[in-house]
Design an enzyme around this catalytic site. Structure first.
Site, mmCIF file in Angstrom:
data_model
loop_
_atom_site.group_PDB
_atom_site.id
_atom_site.type_symbol
_atom_site.label_atom_id
_atom_site.label_comp_id
_atom_site.label_asym_id
_atom_site.label_seq_id
_atom_site.Cartn_x
_atom_site.Cartn_y
_atom_site.Cartn_z
ATOM 1 N N ARG A 1 -47.317 63.854 24.137
ATOM 2 C CA ARG A 1 -46.695 63.519 22.861
ATOM 3 C C ARG A 1 -47.750 63.597 21.768
ATOM 4 N NH1 ARG A 1 -45.905 58.721 22.144
ATOM 5 N NH2 ARG A 1 -46.508 57.755 24.090
ATOM 6 N N TYR B 1 -43.401 70.457 25.431
ATOM 7 C CA TYR B 1 -43.757 69.334 26.314
ATOM 8 C C TYR B 1 -42.667 68.233 26.270
ATOM 9 C CZ TYR B 1 -45.530 64.995 27.947
ATOM 10 O OH TYR B 1 -45.618 63.799 28.611
ATOM 11 N N LYS C 1 -37.615 59.623 23.860
ATOM 12 C CA LYS C 1 -38.302 58.817 22.836
ATOM 13 C C LYS C 1 -37.649 58.976 21.460
ATOM 14 C CE LYS C 1 -41.438 57.589 25.805
ATOM 15 N NZ LYS C 1 -41.440 56.240 26.369
ATOM 16 N N HIS D 1 -38.753 49.632 24.521
ATOM 17 C CA HIS D 1 -39.554 50.425 25.468
ATOM 18 C C HIS D 1 -39.819 49.547 26.694
ATOM 19 C CE1 HIS D 1 -43.470 53.033 25.911
ATOM 20 N NE2 HIS D 1 -42.524 53.426 26.719
ATOM 21 N N SER E 1 -48.616 52.428 27.422
ATOM 22 C CA SER E 1 -48.913 53.466 28.416
ATOM 23 C C SER E 1 -50.094 53.035 29.279
ATOM 24 C CB SER E 1 -49.297 54.769 27.717
ATOM 25 O OG SER E 1 -48.266 55.144 26.872
ATOM 26 N N CYS F 1 -50.258 51.166 31.914
ATOM 27 C CA CYS F 1 -50.276 49.792 32.423
ATOM 28 C C CYS F 1 -49.391 49.642 33.654
ATOM 29 C CB CYS F 1 -49.839 48.807 31.340
ATOM 30 S SG CYS F 1 -51.037 48.616 30.023
ATOM 31 N N ASP G 1 -38.302 52.858 31.763
ATOM 32 C CA ASP G 1 -38.932 53.178 30.476
ATOM 33 C C ASP G 1 -38.219 52.598 29.263
ATOM 34 O OD1 ASP G 1 -41.044 54.504 29.114
ATOM 35 O OD2 ASP G 1 -39.693 56.118 28.537
ATOM 36 N N ARG H 1 -46.393 65.468 35.042
ATOM 37 C CA ARG H 1 -45.183 64.642 35.188
ATOM 38 C C ARG H 1 -44.271 65.102 36.314
ATOM 39 N NH1 ARG H 1 -44.458 60.346 31.202
ATOM 40 N NH2 ARG H 1 -46.285 60.561 29.894
#
Ligand code: OXD
Ligand code: MN
Length: 597
Positions: free
Chosen positions: A73, A201, A210, A230, A252, A254, A281, A381
């Site tokens: 991103r 992407y 998102k 989120h 991100s 975590c 997510d 991914r």
């Protein structure tokens, strides 16, 4: 060319307008059928856009490589285009809508020449449910179509549900030249529109995720009285068969997907505890008629980070990705036409291509230069179907969603935040979310240990002013009669040598058990300046290699460090600007006073 591909005049008019701009050779409506998807897969394999993997070992799986300059991103190229700059706020990039439409129109112009325009009607949440919102994405990429088929609910039933309404999110995507200098991910919340250009992407081009389910949805949620967050959603089933649901927001890196698919420690499994994944997510949250907060996962699949996923860290995600999956930018094992990534196992393939498609020598792997020496890109991914997840909740497709007992915020802090603490009220919990932060790790580029404020893990995803977003949280608290309790966790405290103290992964269940016990009023806690912290004895460490003194250390609150943090919070609030609600300053002042005592 026939641009009337649906029965909806608003949809047809918009398609005609966009087709005029991008000039496709043909227009194809995606109907959600297997036959059409299969034909598109075959076409993508013919052009090299995708590679069909070993169908015995990885049935239904494919590999795709993005352009080398297009692997993540791009927050600095992501814009919220509201007519007034102040409505986008200080944390977002802003562009005037008219200026943005003009600028991007030049980039889109003729960009589909010689190509097909795919029209993807999709729903976020179960079609026809109270939560459902519909979108249509126009794209020139089969990869996008096939990912959207996994990540969202796509099909003609979406058009049926939309009927003759013009209430849908209009998404236009073009790969164009994949030029990073001309890459833009732009949101027009006042027009229900998303424009994405010069990227291929996932996070930039799967517009349901998102762009819609967080940025546009957060804007709509504020207007309509609900929340787009989120957050993962998981259910914990007790041996008696009762299931309690928890949502959790983490920045991100975590371990959100890992927590969402957690496998309980053996002793808990033996007693009959189970954990079910509803989402990894995004959560959409609405107040139910019972006065509780109800959550759905608006997505239909997982777009998970591959590196680090293995039999120990997340066996459920690993198994989910072993069928009907699209891998992006992972390492290609040429010996058996399968995939590999760092952290999958200790056996890197010897005959392989790296994420760039170059011959790869695993012996040259250098942790300090992962992007250039690893087999899989660090942000590679898997796009996998929720239905294939071994621990998917039986409520996943329930249109009503699940009732939320606890909301958990978390971050990666080496010293400051204790293993877990509980806020004292919804307002205080909103404050706890607003001060969320994470320290950068050696794994990411840039300085180590730098604190990035990431309120509610929504910093890159709020579609309007951050201060207004916090005010919306406070307002929601006034209308939820039986609100979930709000907690904060930190799995990442380190010892003097920098090693993690808490084992994490499945053992995080032990902390969730304390959280649920608190929600049920079954356990006491210690009042500290930051909130309620467990008595060390109440964190179950049976079978773990740590002692009660270590737990005490994990739960300690260092007032000096917190006072330092308060200064940084003040600076951050100042940066967010004038719309920070007064209640949050009240909370901050009260915290400072308690710490100074
Ligand atoms: C994601 C992210 O991909 O948060 O989910 O970046
Ligand atoms: Mn995310």
């Amino acid at each position: 060319m026939n641009t009337c591909v649906t029965n909806n005049k608003f949809v047809n008019e918009w398609i005609a307008e966009m087709a005029e701009l991008v000039n496709p050779e043909s227009i194809v409506l995606i109907d959600g059928s297997n036959e059409q998807a299969e034909a598109l897969r075959a076409e993508a394999c013919k052009t090299g856009e995708m590679i069909k993997l070993n169908q015995d070992k990885l049935p239904g799986c494919y590999l795709h490589r993005t352009a080398i300059n297009d692997v993540a991103r791009v927050e600095n190229r992501t814009f919220i285009c509201t007519s007034k700059k102040e409505d986008a706020g200080n944390i977002n990039n802003w562009m005037d809508p008219k200026e943005c439409y003009e600028k991007l129109s030049k980039l889109y112009k003729g960009s589909y020449s010689g190509k097909t325009m795919y029209v993807i009607p999709y729903s976020m949440s179960v079609v026809g449910s109270d939560f459902a919102k519909y979108g249509i994405e126009l794209t020139d990429s089969i990869y996008v179509v096939l990912n959207m088929l996994i990540m969202t609910r796509v099909g003609l039933n979406v058009l049926d549900a939309l009927g003759d309404s013009g209430d849908f999110i209009k998404g236009l995507h073009a790969r164009a030249e994949l030029d990073e200098e001309k890459r833009y991910i732009c949101h027009f919340p006042e027009d229900n529109t998303i424009w994405s250009v010069n990227s291929g992407y996932g996070g930039n081009v799967l517009l349901g995720k998102k762009c819609f389910a967080l940025r546009i949805a957060s804007y709509l949620g504020r207007k309509e009285g609900w929340m787009a967050e989120h957050m993962l959603i998981l259910g914990i089933e007790t041996p008696e068969g009762e299931v309690k649901y928890v949502t959790a927001a983490f920045p991100s890196a975590c371990g959100k997907t890992n927590l969402a698919m957690l496998i309980p420690p053996e002793a808990y499994r033996n007693k009959g505890y189970k954990v079910w994944c509803v989402g990894d997510d995004i959560a959409w949250l609405r107040v139910g008629s019972d006065g509780r907060l109800w959550a759905v996962n608006p997505e239909n699949g997982f777009f998970g980070v591959a590196p680090g996923t293995n039999e120990h860290s997340n066996p459920n995600a690993l198994h989910t990705s072993m069928r009907d999956c699209i891998f992006t930018n992972v390492c290609h094992n040429l010996d058996d036409n399968t995939v590999w990534w760092e952290g999958l196992d200790e056996n890197p393939p010897v005959n392989a291509l790296n994420w760039k498609g170059e011959v790869w020598d695993y012996k040259k792997y250098d942790k300090k230069d992962k992007v250039n020496t690893s087999g899989a890109h660090p942000n590679s991914r898997f796009t996998a179907m929720a239905a294939n997840c071994p621990c998917i909740s039986d409520k996943f497709n329930d249109p009503a969603g699940v009732p939320v007992t606890a909301i958990v915020f978390g971050g990666r802090r080496a010293k400051t935040a204790p293993l877990v603490y509980q806020s004292t009220s919804w307002q205080n919990g909103t404050f706890v979310g607003s001060i969320m932060a994470s320290e950068t790790t050696a794994a990411a580029a840039g300085a180590v240990g730098v604190v990035r404020r990431d309120p509610m893990a929504m910093r890159p995803f709020v579609g309007y002013d951050m201060g207004d977003y916090w005010a919306h949280w406070l307002n929601m608290g006034k209308v939820i009669k039986n609100p979930p309790k709000i907690f904060h966790v930190n799995w990442f405290r380190t010892d003097d040598e920098g090693h993690f103290i808490w084992p994490g992964f499945g053992d995080n269940m032990r902390v969730l058990m304390w959280i649920l016990a608190r929600c049920e009023g079954k356990v006491d806690a210690v009042e500290t300046p930051i909130g309620y912290v467990p008595n060390a004895e109440d964190i179950d460490i049976a079978g773990l290699d740590i002692d009660i003194e270590t737990v005490r250390g994990l739960l300690s609150v260092d007032k000096e460090l917190w006072l330092e943090d308060c200064k940084a919070i003040r600076e951050f609030y100042a940066q967010v600007g004038e719309r920070v609600p007064a209640e949050l300053y009240t909370e901050l002042e009260a915290l400072e006073a308690r710490l100074a005592k």
